[in-house]
Design a protein around this motif. Structure first.
Motif, short mmCIF file in Angstrom:
data_model
loop_
_atom_site.label_atom_id
_atom_site.label_comp_id
_atom_site.label_asym_id
_atom_site.label_seq_id
_atom_site.Cartn_x
_atom_site.Cartn_y
_atom_site.Cartn_z
N VAL A 121 31.31 35.82 50.57
CA VAL A 121 32.34 34.96 49.98
C VAL A 121 33.57 34.90 50.88
O VAL A 121 34.21 33.86 50.99
N ARG A 122 33.88 35.98 51.56
CA ARG A 122 34.99 35.96 52.52
C ARG A 122 34.72 34.91 53.61
O ARG A 122 35.58 34.09 53.92
N LEU A 123 33.52 34.93 54.18
CA LEU A 123 33.16 33.95 55.20
C LEU A 123 33.22 32.53 54.66
O LEU A 123 33.72 31.62 55.33
N ALA A 124 32.72 32.33 53.46
CA ALA A 124 32.71 30.99 52.87
C ALA A 124 34.13 30.46 52.69
O ALA A 124 34.40 29.29 52.96
N LEU A 125 35.04 31.32 52.26
CA LEU A 125 36.41 30.87 52.03
C LEU A 125 37.19 30.69 53.33
O LEU A 125 38.11 29.87 53.38
N GLU A 126 36.83 31.43 54.37
CA GLU A 126 37.51 31.29 55.65
C GLU A 126 37.12 30.01 56.36
O GLU A 126 37.89 29.48 57.15
N ASN A 127 35.93 29.52 56.12
CA ASN A 127 35.39 28.41 56.90
C ASN A 127 35.16 27.15 56.07
O ASN A 127 34.12 26.52 56.19
N THR A 128 36.14 26.80 55.25
CA THR A 128 35.96 25.59 54.45
C THR A 128 37.29 24.86 54.29
O THR A 128 38.35 25.48 54.24
N ASP A 129 37.19 23.56 54.23
CA ASP A 129 38.34 22.73 53.88
C ASP A 129 38.36 22.47 52.38
O ASP A 129 39.26 21.82 51.88
N HIS A 130 37.36 22.94 51.70
CA HIS A 130 37.18 22.70 50.27
C HIS A 130 37.27 24.00 49.47
O HIS A 130 36.36 24.34 48.73
N ARG A 131 38.36 24.70 49.65
CA ARG A 131 38.57 25.97 48.95
C ARG A 131 38.80 25.69 47.47
O ARG A 131 39.58 24.81 47.11
N PRO A 132 38.12 26.43 46.59
CA PRO A 132 38.34 26.25 45.15
C PRO A 132 39.82 26.43 44.79
O PRO A 132 40.55 27.17 45.45
N ASP A 133 40.22 25.76 43.72
CA ASP A 133 41.60 25.82 43.26
C ASP A 133 41.95 27.20 42.70
O ASP A 133 43.10 27.63 42.76
N GLN A 134 40.98 27.85 42.12
CA GLN A 134 41.21 29.14 41.46
C GLN A 134 40.06 30.08 41.82
O GLN A 134 38.90 29.69 41.79
N LEU A 135 40.41 31.32 42.17
CA LEU A 135 39.44 32.36 42.50
C LEU A 135 39.62 33.50 41.51
O LEU A 135 40.71 34.09 41.43
N LEU A 136 38.57 33.81 40.77
CA LEU A 136 38.64 34.83 39.73
C LEU A 136 37.55 35.87 39.96
O LEU A 136 36.47 35.55 40.45
N THR A 137 37.82 37.10 39.55
CA THR A 137 36.80 38.13 39.64
C THR A 137 36.90 39.10 38.47
O THR A 137 37.99 39.36 37.95
N VAL A 138 35.75 39.58 38.05
CA VAL A 138 35.64 40.69 37.10
C VAL A 138 34.73 41.72 37.75
O VAL A 138 33.92 41.38 38.61
N PHE A 139 34.87 42.97 37.33
CA PHE A 139 34.08 44.03 37.93
C PHE A 139 33.12 44.62 36.90
O PHE A 139 33.53 45.32 35.97
N ALA A 140 31.84 44.31 37.08
CA ALA A 140 30.80 44.85 36.19
C ALA A 140 30.74 46.36 36.35
O ALA A 140 30.81 46.88 37.45
N GLY A 141 30.64 47.04 35.26
CA GLY A 141 30.59 48.50 35.29
C GLY A 141 31.96 49.15 35.26
O GLY A 141 32.07 50.36 35.10
N GLN A 142 33.01 48.36 35.39
CA GLN A 142 34.37 48.89 35.35
C GLN A 142 35.15 48.23 34.21
O GLN A 142 35.57 48.89 33.29
N ASP A 143 35.36 46.95 34.32
CA ASP A 143 36.14 46.21 33.33
C ASP A 143 35.15 45.57 32.34
O ASP A 143 34.86 44.38 32.42
N LEU A 144 34.64 46.40 31.45
CA LEU A 144 33.53 46.02 30.59
C LEU A 144 33.84 44.84 29.69
O LEU A 144 33.05 43.90 29.58
N GLU A 145 34.99 44.88 29.04
CA GLU A 145 35.39 43.82 28.12
C GLU A 145 35.57 42.49 28.87
O GLU A 145 35.11 41.44 28.43
N ALA A 146 36.22 42.54 30.01
CA ALA A 146 36.45 41.33 30.80
C ALA A 146 35.13 40.75 31.31
O ALA A 146 34.92 39.54 31.29
N THR A 147 34.24 41.62 31.76
CA THR A 147 32.96 41.15 32.28
C THR A 147 32.13 40.51 31.16
O THR A 147 31.54 39.44 31.35
#
Length: 144
Positions: A60-86
């Motif tokens: 995903v780092r490579l994809a975001l570095e090499n694009t003119d079409h970067r998504p407007d919003q980037l979100l992440t949740v961590f499975a196994g850590q933030d259980l409710e959010a995931t």
């Protein structure tokens, strides 16, 4: 039981350092997904797995570095850590089975692309980046 926070801190930072917002509560997920009603949003469901470390996060780092079409919003949740959010984020993924790591792309609040673990773990970071890059190009219309 969730992983200890110190165990996942560096894994989370790999994404927050490149612009992802780390969502740790169900309320934060709902708030962020309301903003996803317009534009393009990329969601990364992060994990401690080897394929997350060696393929998904670098991809995903490579994809975001090499694009003119970067998504407007980037979100992440961590499975196994933030259980409710995931769990709450997975509720936005319709009837897709849980998969981590994985990537979901939303266009104007609608799920338009999903890359589950099985499309990550047997590949390399460049292949994952290429697929994400193609999805960004297909669903981003800000140049039009």
């Amino acid at each position: 039981m969730p992983y200890p926070p110190q165990m996942v801190k560096a894994f989370k930072e790999e994404l927050t350092e490149i612009g992802f917002t780390d969502l740790v509560t169900a309320e934060a997920v709902d708030s962020a997904m309301k903003k996803a009603a317009t534009g393009v949003t990329l969601v990364a469901i992060n994990s401690v797995s080897g394929c997350a470390a060696a393929i998904a996060r670098p991809g995903v780092r490579l994809a975001l570095e090499n694009t003119d079409h970067r998504p407007d919003q980037l979100l992440t949740v961590f499975a196994g850590q933030d259980l409710e959010a995931t769990e709450r984020m997975r509720s936005y993924l319709q009837d897709l089975p849980p998969s981590d790591p994985s990537f979901a792309l939303f266009k104007d609040g609608e799920l338009v692309y999903f890359m589950p673990r099985y499309r990550i773990e047997s590949r390399d970071a460049n292949a994952v980046a290429a697929d994400l890059h193609n999805a960004f190009d297909e669903f981003d219309e800000f140049d039009e």
